[in-house]
Design a protein around this motif. Structure first.
Motif, PDB file in Angstrom:
ATOM      1  N   THR A 156      -6.372  -0.648 -23.406  1.00  0.00           N
ATOM      2  CA  THR A 156      -5.800  -1.921 -24.146  1.00  0.00           C
ATOM      3  C   THR A 156      -4.578  -1.266 -25.074  1.00  0.00           C
ATOM      4  OG1 THR A 156      -5.836  -3.825 -25.156  1.00  0.00           O
ATOM      5  CG2 THR A 156      -7.442  -2.130 -25.882  1.00  0.00           C
ATOM      6  N   THR A 157      -3.414  -1.865 -25.371  1.00  0.00           N
ATOM      7  CA  THR A 157      -2.599  -1.182 -26.209  1.00  0.00           C
ATOM      8  C   THR A 157      -3.083  -1.429 -27.733  1.00  0.00           C
ATOM      9  OG1 THR A 157      -0.569  -1.753 -24.739  1.00  0.00           O
ATOM     10  CG2 THR A 157      -0.141  -1.463 -26.949  1.00  0.00           C
ATOM     11  N   VAL A 158      -2.936  -0.476 -28.406  1.00  0.00           N
ATOM     12  CA  VAL A 158      -2.930  -0.663 -29.790  1.00  0.00           C
ATOM     13  C   VAL A 158      -2.149  -0.102 -30.692  1.00  0.00           C
ATOM     14  CG1 VAL A 158      -5.924  -0.284 -29.399  1.00  0.00           C
ATOM     15  CG2 VAL A 158      -4.083   1.772 -29.769  1.00  0.00           C
ATOM     16  N   PRO A 159      -1.964  -0.775 -31.957  1.00  0.00           N
ATOM     17  CA  PRO A 159      -0.764  -0.452 -32.974  1.00  0.00           C
ATOM     18  C   PRO A 159      -0.730   1.383 -33.200  1.00  0.00           C
ATOM     19  CG  PRO A 159      -2.082  -2.312 -33.792  1.00  0.00           C
ATOM     20  CD  PRO A 159      -2.853  -1.797 -32.626  1.00  0.00           C
ATOM     21  N   GLY A 160       0.144   1.895 -33.111  1.00  0.00           N
ATOM     22  CA  GLY A 160       0.511   3.206 -33.368  1.00  0.00           C
ATOM     23  C   GLY A 160       1.706   3.821 -33.296  1.00  0.00           C
ATOM     24  N   TYR A 161       1.817   5.262 -33.595  1.00  0.00           N
ATOM     25  CA  TYR A 161       3.131   5.700 -33.382  1.00  0.00           C
ATOM     26  C   TYR A 161       2.877   6.850 -32.113  1.00  0.00           C
ATOM     27  CZ  TYR A 161       6.783   9.033 -33.952  1.00  0.00           C
ATOM     28  OH  TYR A 161       8.058   9.968 -33.775  1.00  0.00           O
ATOM     29  N   ASN A 162       3.849   6.904 -31.144  1.00  0.00           N
ATOM     30  CA  ASN A 162       3.861   7.725 -30.220  1.00  0.00           C
ATOM     31  C   ASN A 162       5.519   8.299 -30.083  1.00  0.00           C
ATOM     32  OD1 ASN A 162       3.852   8.929 -27.791  1.00  0.00           O
ATOM     33  ND2 ASN A 162       3.024   7.373 -26.286  1.00  0.00           N
ATOM     34  N   CYS A 163       5.556   9.636 -30.221  1.00  0.00           N
ATOM     35  CA  CYS A 163       6.751  10.352 -30.079  1.00  0.00           C
ATOM     36  C   CYS A 163       7.430  10.005 -29.031  1.00  0.00           C
ATOM     37  CB  CYS A 163       6.590  11.906 -30.468  1.00  0.00           C
ATOM     38  SG  CYS A 163       5.560  12.697 -29.057  1.00  0.00           S
ATOM     39  N   SER A 164       6.962   9.758 -27.706  1.00  0.00           N
ATOM     40  CA  SER A 164       7.583   9.232 -26.537  1.00  0.00           C
ATOM     41  C   SER A 164       8.352   8.144 -26.533  1.00  0.00           C
ATOM     42  CB  SER A 164       6.573   9.351 -25.212  1.00  0.00           C
ATOM     43  OG  SER A 164       5.906   8.432 -25.430  1.00  0.00           O
ATOM     44  N   GLY A 165       8.051   7.231 -27.493  1.00  0.00           N
ATOM     45  CA  GLY A 165       8.458   5.685 -27.495  1.00  0.00           C
ATOM     46  C   GLY A 165       7.574   4.920 -26.592  1.00  0.00           C
ATOM     47  N   GLN A 166       6.835   5.335 -25.923  1.00  0.00           N
ATOM     48  CA  GLN A 166       5.886   4.525 -25.367  1.00  0.00           C
ATOM     49  C   GLN A 166       4.531   4.045 -25.982  1.00  0.00           C
ATOM     50  OE1 GLN A 166       5.029   5.956 -21.235  1.00  0.00           O
ATOM     51  NE2 GLN A 166       6.850   7.302 -21.241  1.00  0.00           N
ATOM     52  N   ILE A 180      -8.461   7.895 -26.005  1.00  0.00           N
ATOM     53  CA  ILE A 180      -7.026   7.687 -26.518  1.00  0.00           C
ATOM     54  C   ILE A 180      -5.953   7.923 -25.636  1.00  0.00           C
ATOM     55  CG2 ILE A 180      -5.695   7.701 -28.667  1.00  0.00           C
ATOM     56  CD1 ILE A 180      -8.337   6.476 -29.388  1.00  0.00           C
ATOM     57  N   ARG A 181      -4.977   7.267 -25.290  1.00  0.00           N
ATOM     58  CA  ARG A 181      -3.702   7.508 -24.590  1.00  0.00           C
ATOM     59  C   ARG A 181      -2.557   7.501 -25.343  1.00  0.00           C
ATOM     60  NH1 ARG A 181      -5.091   5.681 -18.558  1.00  0.00           N
ATOM     61  NH2 ARG A 181      -4.137   3.637 -19.323  1.00  0.00           N
ATOM     62  N   PHE A 182      -1.663   8.572 -25.668  1.00  0.00           N
ATOM     63  CA  PHE A 182      -0.435   8.711 -26.157  1.00  0.00           C
ATOM     64  C   PHE A 182       0.473   8.781 -25.002  1.00  0.00           C
ATOM     65  CE2 PHE A 182      -2.931  10.168 -29.656  1.00  0.00           C
ATOM     66  CZ  PHE A 182      -2.371   9.503 -30.805  1.00  0.00           C
ATOM     67  N   ASN A 183       0.862   7.609 -24.246  1.00  0.00           N
ATOM     68  CA  ASN A 183       1.640   7.467 -22.881  1.00  0.00           C
ATOM     69  C   ASN A 183       2.905   8.257 -22.745  1.00  0.00           C
ATOM     70  OD1 ASN A 183      -0.465   6.075 -21.422  1.00  0.00           O
ATOM     71  ND2 ASN A 183       0.223   4.134 -22.506  1.00  0.00           N
ATOM     72  N   GLY A 184       3.016   9.134 -22.089  1.00  0.00           N
ATOM     73  CA  GLY A 184       4.244   9.921 -22.001  1.00  0.00           C
ATOM     74  C   GLY A 184       4.587  10.982 -23.011  1.00  0.00           C
ATOM     75  N   SER A 185       3.602  11.289 -23.615  1.00  0.00           N
ATOM     76  CA  SER A 185       3.420  12.376 -24.629  1.00  0.00           C
ATOM     77  C   SER A 185       2.873  13.653 -24.235  1.00  0.00           C
ATOM     78  CB  SER A 185       2.602  12.005 -25.928  1.00  0.00           C
ATOM     79  OG  SER A 185       2.692  12.940 -26.783  1.00  0.00           O
ATOM     80  N   PRO A 186       3.551  14.804 -24.324  1.00  0.00           N
ATOM     81  CA  PRO A 186       3.081  15.982 -23.898  1.00  0.00           C
ATOM     82  C   PRO A 186       2.150  16.734 -24.818  1.00  0.00           C
ATOM     83  CG  PRO A 186       5.212  16.374 -25.029  1.00  0.00           C
ATOM     84  CD  PRO A 186       4.966  15.014 -24.977  1.00  0.00           C
ATOM     85  N   VAL A 187       1.807  15.951 -26.052  1.00  0.00           N
ATOM     86  CA  VAL A 187       0.775  16.789 -26.981  1.00  0.00           C
ATOM     87  C   VAL A 187      -0.594  16.800 -26.385  1.00  0.00           C
ATOM     88  CG1 VAL A 187       2.251  15.831 -29.106  1.00  0.00           C
ATOM     89  CG2 VAL A 187       0.074  14.567 -27.952  1.00  0.00           C
ATOM     90  N   THR A 188      -1.008  17.981 -26.747  1.00  0.00           N
ATOM     91  CA  THR A 188      -2.450  18.613 -26.211  1.00  0.00           C
ATOM     92  C   THR A 188      -3.383  18.952 -27.239  1.00  0.00           C
ATOM     93  OG1 THR A 188      -1.501  20.805 -26.245  1.00  0.00           O
ATOM     94  CG2 THR A 188      -1.623  19.394 -24.065  1.00  0.00           C
ATOM     95  N   SER A 189      -2.954  18.615 -28.602  1.00  0.00           N
ATOM     96  CA  SER A 189      -3.665  18.821 -29.638  1.00  0.00           C
ATOM     97  C   SER A 189      -3.482  17.795 -30.773  1.00  0.00           C
ATOM     98  CB  SER A 189      -3.239  20.253 -30.420  1.00  0.00           C
ATOM     99  OG  SER A 189      -3.880  20.476 -31.619  1.00  0.00           O
ATOM    100  N   VAL A 190      -4.678  17.252 -31.335  1.00  0.00           N
ATOM    101  CA  VAL A 190      -4.805  16.223 -32.463  1.00  0.00           C
ATOM    102  C   VAL A 190      -5.831  16.426 -33.344  1.00  0.00           C
ATOM    103  CG1 VAL A 190      -3.939  14.366 -30.594  1.00  0.00           C
ATOM    104  CG2 VAL A 190      -6.451  14.578 -31.083  1.00  0.00           C
ATOM    105  N   VAL A 191      -5.610  15.905 -34.372  1.00  0.00           N
ATOM    106  CA  VAL A 191      -6.749  15.893 -35.393  1.00  0.00           C
ATOM    107  C   VAL A 191      -7.358  14.478 -35.801  1.00  0.00           C
ATOM    108  CG1 VAL A 191      -7.098  16.253 -37.933  1.00  0.00           C
ATOM    109  CG2 VAL A 191      -5.496  17.755 -36.942  1.00  0.00           C
ATOM    110  N   ALA A 192      -8.480  14.580 -35.939  1.00  0.00           N
ATOM    111  CA  ALA A 192      -9.516  13.143 -36.131  1.00  0.00           C
ATOM    112  C   ALA A 192     -10.272  13.227 -37.312  1.00  0.00           C
ATOM    113  CB  ALA A 192     -10.115  12.753 -35.061  1.00  0.00           C
ATOM    114  N   THR A 193     -10.300  11.950 -37.797  1.00  0.00           N
ATOM    115  CA  THR A 193     -11.174  11.884 -39.135  1.00  0.00           C
ATOM    116  C   THR A 193     -11.778  10.379 -39.339  1.00  0.00           C
ATOM    117  OG1 THR A 193     -11.203  12.077 -41.476  1.00  0.00           O
ATOM    118  CG2 THR A 193      -9.279  11.189 -40.882  1.00  0.00           C
TER     119      THR A 193
END
Length: 238
Positions: A156-166, A180-193
């Motif tokens: 389901t879509t959640v509020p957030g920022y995605n560099c791809s604009g999707q 978690i899916r950042f649709n259309g983004s090529p990123v392969t590394s994230v930090v979680a807390t």
């Protein structure tokens, strides 16, 4: 002699002959063509020219200059705007530099501008540049998940920022396990807390499952050996 005097023309005949000679002389004069040489330079003034009588064909091309046009007399209707642009303008549909313009390279105010100090009244520094390939430290993605047992098990879509604009999407797999899916983004590394309401020692781990896709695990290690928990968390893609 008397016979000759009796043949003199009558006064009426004389007047008629004089009128005839004048008429013939006038026609001959009118038949002579008047050329530019017959007119002294500067002799023809505005009073000698009928209003609205001068046409475009009467004026030599490229001879009318700006000094010949009254200031602020030309209106938009007097100008062919199809291929019109302005290098510098107070107001223009298209201009390189303008105070106000629909489209402008540089403008104090513009609907569309190559360079603008402000957008919708906000300074350009107030905006984040959406560039997934940026290496200048700009964030490529960010989202906070309010974890709970009632969180959707389908993406389901959640509020957030995605560099791809999707969109950013999330789903709950099970207790403490979220995708978690950042649709259309090529990123392969994230930090979680984790986000906790009281002092806790939650542990969180991230698994990359594809471009822009991650599985998040939230574990409360106490008491040992620990257990997965639905504690909220934030994911950031640097």
């Amino acid at each position: 002699m008397k016979r000759l005097l009796s043949k003199r023309p009558s006064p009426a005949m004389i007047v008629a002959l004089v009128a005839l000679f004048v008429a013939m002389g006038g026609s001959s004069y009118a038949a002579v063509k008047i050329s530019a040489r017959d007119i002294n330079k500067g002799a023809v003034g505005t009073r000698a020219i009928a209003n609205n009588s001068i046409r475009s064909g009467d004026i030599r091309n490229a001879t009318v200059a700006g000094i010949d046009v009254q200031d602020d007399s030309l209106t938009n209707a007097d100008i062919d705007n199809r291929n019109l642009s302005a290098l510098t303008a107070k107001s223009a549909d298209t201009a390189a530099h303008a105070a106000t313009a629909t489209t402008a390279t540089k403008a104090d105010s513009a609907d569309n501008a190559v360079n603008a100090g402000k957008l919708d009244g906000l300074d350009s520094a107030d905006f984040t540049r959406p560039a997934c390939t940026s290496q200048t430290g700009a964030l490529k993605g960010a989202v906070t998940i309010a974890a709970s047992a009632g969180f959707s098990s389908s993406f389901t879509t959640v509020p957030g920022y995605n560099c791809s604009g999707q969109s950013v999407e999330a789903r709950r797999q099970s207790m403490g396990r979220y995708d978690i899916r950042f649709n259309g983004s090529p990123v392969t590394s994230v930090v979680a807390t984790p986000i906790v309401a009281a002092f806790k020692t939650d542990q969180i781990s991230v698994t990359n499952t594809g471009p822009g896709q991650f599985t998040i695990y939230v574990l409360d290690p106490l008491p040992a050996p620990g257990a997965f928990v639905d504690d909220s968390f934030t994911v950031i893609a640097p």
